[in-house]
Design a protein around this motif. Structure first.
Motif, PDB file in Angstrom:
ATOM      1  N   THR A  45       0.831  -1.203   0.000  1.00 21.98           N
ATOM      2  CA  THR A  45       0.000   0.000   0.000  1.00 21.98           C
ATOM      3  C   THR A  45       0.870   1.260   0.000  1.00 21.98           C
ATOM      4  O   THR A  45       2.085   1.202   0.162  1.00 21.98           O
ATOM      5  N   ALA A  46       0.202   2.394  -0.164  1.00 22.80           N
ATOM      6  CA  ALA A  46       0.885   3.684  -0.123  1.00 22.80           C
ATOM      7  C   ALA A  46       0.915   4.279   1.281  1.00 22.80           C
ATOM      8  O   ALA A  46       1.375   5.408   1.467  1.00 22.80           O
ATOM      9  N   ASP A  47       0.450   3.535   2.284  1.00 25.53           N
ATOM     10  CA  ASP A  47       0.438   3.993   3.670  1.00 25.53           C
ATOM     11  C   ASP A  47       1.509   3.274   4.477  1.00 25.53           C
ATOM     12  O   ASP A  47       1.864   2.132   4.178  1.00 25.53           O
ATOM     13  N   GLU A  48       2.013   3.939   5.513  1.00 24.86           N
ATOM     14  CA  GLU A  48       2.962   3.271   6.387  1.00 24.86           C
ATOM     15  C   GLU A  48       2.248   2.172   7.164  1.00 24.86           C
ATOM     16  O   GLU A  48       1.137   2.345   7.651  1.00 24.86           O
ATOM     17  N   ILE A  49       2.895   1.014   7.274  1.00 25.42           N
ATOM     18  CA  ILE A  49       2.347  -0.121   8.011  1.00 25.42           C
ATOM     19  C   ILE A  49       3.425  -0.670   8.939  1.00 25.42           C
ATOM     20  O   ILE A  49       4.596  -0.747   8.560  1.00 25.42           O
ATOM     21  N   VAL A  50       3.021  -1.027  10.142  1.00 24.49           N
ATOM     22  CA  VAL A  50       3.941  -1.635  11.103  1.00 24.49           C
ATOM     23  C   VAL A  50       3.767  -3.140  11.058  1.00 24.49           C
ATOM     24  O   VAL A  50       2.652  -3.660  11.182  1.00 24.49           O
ATOM     25  N   ALA A  51       4.878  -3.849  10.851  1.00 30.02           N
ATOM     26  CA  ALA A  51       4.873  -5.311  10.887  1.00 30.02           C
ATOM     27  C   ALA A  51       5.359  -5.768  12.254  1.00 30.02           C
ATOM     28  O   ALA A  51       6.402  -5.312  12.734  1.00 30.02           O
ATOM     29  N   GLU A  52       4.606  -6.636  12.884  1.00 26.14           N
ATOM     30  CA  GLU A  52       4.996  -7.222  14.167  1.00 26.14           C
ATOM     31  C   GLU A  52       5.424  -8.668  13.920  1.00 26.14           C
ATOM     32  O   GLU A  52       4.618  -9.487  13.472  1.00 26.14           O
ATOM     33  N   ILE A  53       6.702  -8.978  14.179  1.00 28.93           N
ATOM     34  CA  ILE A  53       7.275 -10.278  13.833  1.00 28.93           C
ATOM     35  C   ILE A  53       7.842 -10.918  15.105  1.00 28.93           C
ATOM     36  O   ILE A  53       8.992 -10.674  15.482  1.00 28.93           O
ATOM     37  N   PRO A  54       7.047 -11.720  15.805  1.00 32.99           N
ATOM     38  CA  PRO A  54       7.510 -12.306  17.074  1.00 32.99           C
ATOM     39  C   PRO A  54       8.797 -13.117  16.938  1.00 32.99           C
ATOM     40  O   PRO A  54       9.572 -13.220  17.904  1.00 32.99           O
ATOM     41  N   ALA A  55       9.066 -13.692  15.769  1.00 27.45           N
ATOM     42  CA  ALA A  55      10.252 -14.542  15.600  1.00 27.45           C
ATOM     43  C   ALA A  55      11.553 -13.776  15.793  1.00 27.45           C
ATOM     44  O   ALA A  55      12.606 -14.378  16.028  1.00 27.45           O
ATOM     45  N   ILE A  56      11.496 -12.445  15.701  1.00 28.35           N
ATOM     46  CA  ILE A  56      12.711 -11.634  15.861  1.00 28.35           C
ATOM     47  C   ILE A  56      13.036 -11.409  17.328  1.00 28.35           C
ATOM     48  O   ILE A  56      14.202 -11.271  17.712  1.00 28.35           O
ATOM     49  N   ALA A  57      12.008 -11.360  18.151  1.00 27.28           N
ATOM     50  CA  ALA A  57      12.189 -10.983  19.555  1.00 27.28           C
ATOM     51  C   ALA A  57      13.207 -11.887  20.244  1.00 27.28           C
ATOM     52  O   ALA A  57      13.104 -13.117  20.205  1.00 27.28           O
ATOM     53  N   GLY A  58      14.195 -11.262  20.861  1.00 30.56           N
ATOM     54  CA  GLY A  58      15.194 -11.983  21.621  1.00 30.56           C
ATOM     55  C   GLY A  58      16.188 -12.759  20.783  1.00 30.56           C
ATOM     56  O   GLY A  58      16.963 -13.550  21.314  1.00 30.56           O
ATOM     57  N   ARG A  59      16.194 -12.541  19.477  1.00 26.84           N
ATOM     58  CA  ARG A  59      17.098 -13.268  18.589  1.00 26.84           C
ATOM     59  C   ARG A  59      18.081 -12.299  17.950  1.00 26.84           C
ATOM     60  O   ARG A  59      17.830 -11.105  17.825  1.00 26.84           O
ATOM     61  N   SER A  60      19.242 -12.812  17.532  1.00 31.23           N
ATOM     62  CA  SER A  60      20.181 -12.027  16.744  1.00 31.23           C
ATOM     63  C   SER A  60      19.629 -11.901  15.333  1.00 31.23           C
ATOM     64  O   SER A  60      19.324 -12.899  14.677  1.00 31.23           O
ATOM     65  N   ALA A  61      19.481 -10.664  14.840  1.00 31.57           N
ATOM     66  CA  ALA A  61      18.856 -10.439  13.537  1.00 31.57           C
ATOM     67  C   ALA A  61      19.460  -9.221  12.862  1.00 31.57           C
ATOM     68  O   ALA A  61      19.957  -8.298  13.521  1.00 31.57           O
ATOM     69  N   SER A  62      19.399  -9.211  11.515  1.00 33.77           N
ATOM     70  CA  SER A  62      19.868  -8.070  10.728  1.00 33.77           C
ATOM     71  C   SER A  62      18.807  -7.708   9.703  1.00 33.77           C
ATOM     72  O   SER A  62      17.940  -8.518   9.358  1.00 33.77           O
ATOM     73  N   ILE A  63      18.889  -6.475   9.190  1.00 37.87           N
ATOM     74  CA  ILE A  63      17.844  -5.986   8.290  1.00 37.87           C
ATOM     75  C   ILE A  63      18.449  -5.183   7.147  1.00 37.87           C
ATOM     76  O   ILE A  63      19.488  -4.518   7.307  1.00 37.87           O
ATOM     77  N   ILE A  64      17.800  -5.266   5.990  1.00 35.01           N
ATOM     78  CA  ILE A  64      18.038  -4.401   4.837  1.00 35.01           C
ATOM     79  C   ILE A  64      16.698  -3.757   4.503  1.00 35.01           C
ATOM     80  O   ILE A  64      15.673  -4.447   4.454  1.00 35.01           O
ATOM     81  N   GLU A  65      16.675  -2.443   4.253  1.00 37.73           N
ATOM     82  CA  GLU A  65      15.437  -1.736   3.954  1.00 37.73           C
ATOM     83  C   GLU A  65      15.519  -1.081   2.583  1.00 37.73           C
ATOM     84  O   GLU A  65      16.415  -0.276   2.319  1.00 37.73           O
ATOM     85  N   LEU A  66      14.585  -1.427   1.709  1.00 35.96           N
ATOM     86  CA  LEU A  66      14.428  -0.763   0.421  1.00 35.96           C
ATOM     87  C   LEU A  66      13.274   0.217   0.576  1.00 35.96           C
ATOM     88  O   LEU A  66      12.105  -0.182   0.645  1.00 35.96           O
ATOM     89  N   LYS A  67      13.591   1.500   0.658  1.00 32.21           N
ATOM     90  CA  LYS A  67      12.570   2.503   0.926  1.00 32.21           C
ATOM     91  C   LYS A  67      12.900   3.785   0.177  1.00 32.21           C
ATOM     92  O   LYS A  67      13.991   3.952  -0.371  1.00 32.21           O
TER      93      LYS A  67
END
Length: 600
Positions: free
Chosen positions: A540-562
């Motif tokens: 969509t053309a609106d900002e949306i928040v994704a809630e991803i429980p699998a990330i919580a408390g884990r080592s994680a990295s991100i790439i953002e195309l924005k």
């Protein structure tokens, strides 16, 4: 109003008036559809009531004789909550029929001679749409990737084009009535986070491929270093024997395969003659001389490149057995593909015997009937139904490949050519789509790949290396704002999506669950290092928040195309290597943004 070539007129609207009270509203206007050959003037009235009733009435007067393929109302029913559900059909002769909206895609017209359609929108609440002024029928628009069932005026069994005579006015109306008590409106706030849960292994991610149109082969070789970064697993190399395209490119196809390590699938359109074996043997000799060894060959007779309406006579041509037998003889070491080089519509209308081929294939085009952002993104909803339908008539054992698919239209089987689009607009059935070069395409590709992967398709191909369907910029015969001002090599956001998804080819695919399906798309795989790789796209053309429980408390990295990273996206081919650590399970995605998260 559509002309004799199915072109749609854009009406000029005048005298627009709106009135509203606490109990009802009304809208009136005059609309004129015209070109050098014809003029039709329409007076329209829309009324809506607090009880949920809605009416749309039009009186139209031809000021000249008007030649048209269709003039009148179109009614669309969505897929969500409708596909496979009960429907009551009132026919023009007063007969009532209890049926269902088809789940598998109907190649014919599900319902004809329609006066009214009723379906249950929530338990105990029915919506009834009544159509007046002509005879209506329904087609399953999922054939063309539209996310709807389409009920339209004037059956296609009647002659077209037809003429509306000067001075003879026509009247039509559509009326909606809701029966039953509507429940209180549910909270559907767009600001509510979308929860994404990652499940167990559900299959394998398909092999990622690229189409290579003949006109792009040389350009692709000029950018072979960038092509290597895309890392395609297979290349669909096109040969069109109708106009002898592809023979000169065979050496370039071999070089591209050697440079990338990709398998080659030759996509061959025959000339349509009665002796396909002769021309295929000639082509096979040229392929051998070019030292090109195709892993697969897909064969499409010229007659199949134009759409044939249900009930119409198919052109004279060799049989499936003759066509595929000739291909087996000419290319004995290659897998043989059949189906359609065009779209699912044509495959659904002409289904090849599964026992004569090794894989079935087709492409999709998301802007056959509508080119606005919402309609194009909604075409993702149709992919599971196209896959379900193909499996229903081809079986589960045959290999299934889709593509090359992209936002633009590579072939128009419904007219003489694709539509011109020199102004970079959103245009139906055009090769040029400005969104190909933007974040929209990146998000659409993630959603498309997710749907196809969950559907169990074996291989998928997106676009081309360069050109109107490309992931890599090259100066072209059409204007590409921003990119044409650059004095350096450049790539589009889809480049990074393709390169990242190609790394997922063959990996274990994980099941996905959403709290609100439709606003976000996501796919996840587990790689050989036991890392979970998650792709999420905002549709969509609106900002949306994704809630991803699998990330919580884990080592994680991100790439953002924005959007605010667009300059870096276009100038940095190794953008995916600039990962950043993250903590926390909630991630915000701006309009059409894409993120890749790795959970270790």
């Amino acid at each position: 109003m559509r002309d004799e070539n199915w072109g749609t007129f854009t009406p000029v609207v005048e005298d627009l008036k709106l009135d509203q009270t606490a109990e009802e509203f009304s809208v009136t206007y005059r609309a004129t559809c015209s070109d050098a050959a014809r003029t039709l003037v329409c007076d329209a009235r829309i009324r809506g009531g607090a009880d949920g009733s809605l009416s749309f009435e039009v009186s139209a007067e031809p000021k000249t004789d008007v030649e048209t393929n269709r003039t009148g109302f179109i009614l669309l029913h969505p897929l969500k909550g409708v596909a496979g559900k009960a429907v009551k059909v009132l026919h023009v002769d007063g007969r009532e029929e209890a049926s269902t909206f088809p789940e598998a895609i109907d190649p014919m017209c599900p319902f004809q001679d329609i006066r009214a359609l009723s379906h249950e929108i929530t338990p105990g609440v029915w919506a009834t749409c009544t159509m007046e002024g002509d005879t209506f029928e329904m087609e399953d628009q999922r054939n063309w990737s539209d996310a709807s069932y389409k009920t339209y005026v004037r059956p296609l069994s009647r002659p077209w084009p037809y003429v509306l005579k000067k001075g003879h006015s026509i009247k039509q109306a559509v009326r909606l009535v809701i029966s039953g008590t509507l429940p209180p409106a549910a909270d559907r706030a767009a600001t509510r986070p979308v929860r994404i849960d990652i499940g167990k292994v559900s299959g394998k991610f398909p092999d990622m491929g690229l189409g290579v149109p003949t006109e792009e082969a040389a350009h692709a070789l000029e950018r072979v270093d960038l092509l290597r970064r895309l890392d395609p697993k297979w290349l669909i190399c096109q040969v069109d024997l109708r106009d002898n395209k592809g023979n000169r490119e065979l050496d370039a196809y071999r070089q591209l395969a050697e440079a990338t390590g990709a398998d080659v699938a030759l996509e061959i359109v025959t000339s349509g003659g009665p002796r396909p074996l002769d021309e295929l043997k000639t082509l096979a000799k040229a392929v051998d001389q070019a030292r090109l060894t195709p892993n697969a060959v897909a064969l499409f007779p010229a007659q199949d490149m134009k759409s044939v309406l249900p009930g119409s006579k198919w052109p004279e041509m060799p049989s499936f057995k003759e066509i595929y037998g000739a291909a087996r003889e000419a290319f004995p070491g290659a897998k043989l593909g059949g189906g359609m080089a065009t779209y699912f519509t044509e495959l659904n209308r002409k289904r090849p015997p599964a026992d004569l081929i090794d894989y079935v294939t087709h492409t999709t085009c998301p802007n056959v009937h509508a080119a606005d952002d919402r309609s194009v993104m909604e075409t993702i909803e149709t992919l599971p139904y196209q896959i379900l339908s193909t499996r229903s008539f081809m079986g589960d054992r045959i290999e299934y490949r889709i593509g090359p698919s992209q936002l633009g239209c590579r072939e128009n089987p419904y007219g003489k050519s694709t539509a011109a689009n020199s102004d970079n607009r959103r245009v139906c059935l055009s090769r040029i789509d400005p969104r190909q070069r933007g974040l929209f395409n990146a998000a659409w590709m993630v959603a498309y790949a997710a749907a196809v992967a969950q559907g169990g398709v074996d291989a998928i191909a997106f676009g081309a290396p360069t050109g109107p369907f490309g992931h890599i910029y090259r100066r072209a015969e059409f204007v590409q704002p921003y990119f044409d001002t650059l004095n350096r090599p450049a790539v589009y956001p889809s480049f990074h999506v393709f390169a990242g998804l190609s790394q997922c080819s063959g990996a274990d695919l994980l099941d996905m669950r959403f709290s609100d399906r439709g606003r976000l798309a996501a796919l996840a795989v587990r790689d050989v290092a036991d890392t979970v790789v998650l792709w999420v796209a905002n549709l969509t053309a609106d900002e949306i928040v994704a809630e991803i429980p699998a990330i919580a408390g884990r080592s994680a990295s991100i790439i953002e195309l924005k959007a605010d990273a667009f300059e870096r996206l276009s100038s940095t081919p190794d953008f995916l290597e600039s990962e950043a650590e993250i903590s926390g399970a909630k991630l915000a995605l701006d309009a059409y943004a894409v993120i890749r998260v790795k959970v270790y």
